[in-house]
Design an enzyme around this catalytic site. Structure first.
Site, short mmCIF file in Angstrom:
data_model
loop_
_atom_site.label_atom_id
_atom_site.label_comp_id
_atom_site.label_asym_id
_atom_site.label_seq_id
_atom_site.Cartn_x
_atom_site.Cartn_y
_atom_site.Cartn_z
N TYR A 11 135.97 -52.67 -96.30
CA TYR A 11 135.99 -53.71 -95.27
C TYR A 11 135.72 -55.07 -95.90
O TYR A 11 136.46 -56.04 -95.67
CB TYR A 11 134.96 -53.40 -94.20
CG TYR A 11 134.98 -54.36 -93.03
CD1 TYR A 11 135.87 -54.16 -91.98
CD2 TYR A 11 134.11 -55.43 -92.97
CE1 TYR A 11 135.90 -55.03 -90.90
CE2 TYR A 11 134.12 -56.30 -91.89
CZ TYR A 11 135.02 -56.10 -90.85
OH TYR A 11 135.04 -56.97 -89.79
N SER A 49 136.15 -62.15 -91.60
CA SER A 49 134.76 -61.85 -91.26
C SER A 49 133.86 -62.61 -92.22
O SER A 49 134.27 -62.94 -93.34
CB SER A 49 134.50 -60.35 -91.39
OG SER A 49 133.11 -60.05 -91.37
#
Length: 259
Positions: free
Chosen positions: A164, A151
């Site tokens: 995350y 990401s």
């Protein structure tokens, strides 16, 4: 070029792939994209029902697919998954490591269990899958590709997603470390780092005022669509990327370069 035709380097006919986290969202679309390009695909996730629906869709279009239940945080489950995929399809030469979760809450409210669940799924799961598949790729002595899904938040943090962000940053450097070791065996390992991609899981949030504010900060002023990832997926899965390994490809509408 025979007959004056340019060969399609993105043709995956004869290739065999595993896609984790394939029951919904990006993973499901990745599996369908690989199947449309000619690959036989093993769709893997914790829940089998959604996988079987996607498998029927692929088979209905003339493709070949199989649904496999897996817990990527469990080494024994990962081994069973890969064995099942190879028994059904043959030696695997494409792995899309897509399984991932997020826990969204303020840093000081995160419990140890929150951290562990995210890191185990997002980072440990990628390592376990890549390790198991790479062993078999080496044994079968075939050029292969492992594609890890990270990401933009792996290189640019954001509030309330500590696990995350840490896991996605870990994926990027894990990719580089594995790429160095496995390159002599003909195994390419690269990372796709998407920005905000619209899926069923986040569509409701991005319709809120908070979500709209995030969209306005993206230079292209829009969310990415799952179709925006198809080109880079096929690039990395196919021989078109035969001289690429350890690379990180960002697809985010300019999000990572904006202030």
């Amino acid at each position: 070029m025979e007959g004056g035709k340019v060969p399609s380097v993105f043709d995956l006919t004869g290739q065999r792939a595993i896609v984790t986290g394939a029951s919904r969202g990006l993973g499901r679309h990745f599996a369908l994209t690989l199947a449309r390009a000619g690959a036989q695909v093993a769709l893997a996730a914790r829940g089998i029902d959604r996988l079987e629906v996607a498998v029927k869709e692929i088979e209905g279009s003339g493709g070949c697919a199989v649904a496999i239940q897996v817990d990527v945080t469990d080494g024994k489950s990962v081994k069973r998954c890969v064995e099942t995929a190879e028994n059904a399809l043959g030696p695997i030469n494409i792995l899309v490591n897509n399984a991932g979760i997020a826990v969204t809450k303020p840093l000081l409210e995160h419990a140890e269990e929150d951290w562990d669940s995210v890191l185990d799924t997002n980072l440990k799961g990628i390592w376990l899958m890549a390790q198991e598949v790479a062993r078999r790729m080496i044994h079968h002595r075939q050029d292969s590709s492992i594609i890890n899904i990270a990401s933009v938040l792996g290189e640019r943090g954001i509030a309330q997603l500590p696990g995350y962000c840490a896991s996605k940053g870990g994926i990027i450097n894990l990719t580089r470390a594995m790429a160095v070791e496995l390159a002599p065996h003909g195994i390419r390992i690269n990372t796709i780092a998407p920005g905000y991609i619209e899926t069923d899981m986040n569509r409701q949030f991005f319709a809120t005022q908070a979500g709209q504010r995030l969209i306005k900060r993206i230079p292209q002023r829009r969310l990415g669509q799952v179709e925006d990832l198809e080109g880079v997926l096929l690039l990395l899965a196919s021989s078109a990327s035969r001289y690429m390994t350890g690379s990180v490809i960002t697809i985010d509408g300019g999000q990572s370069i904006s202030l």
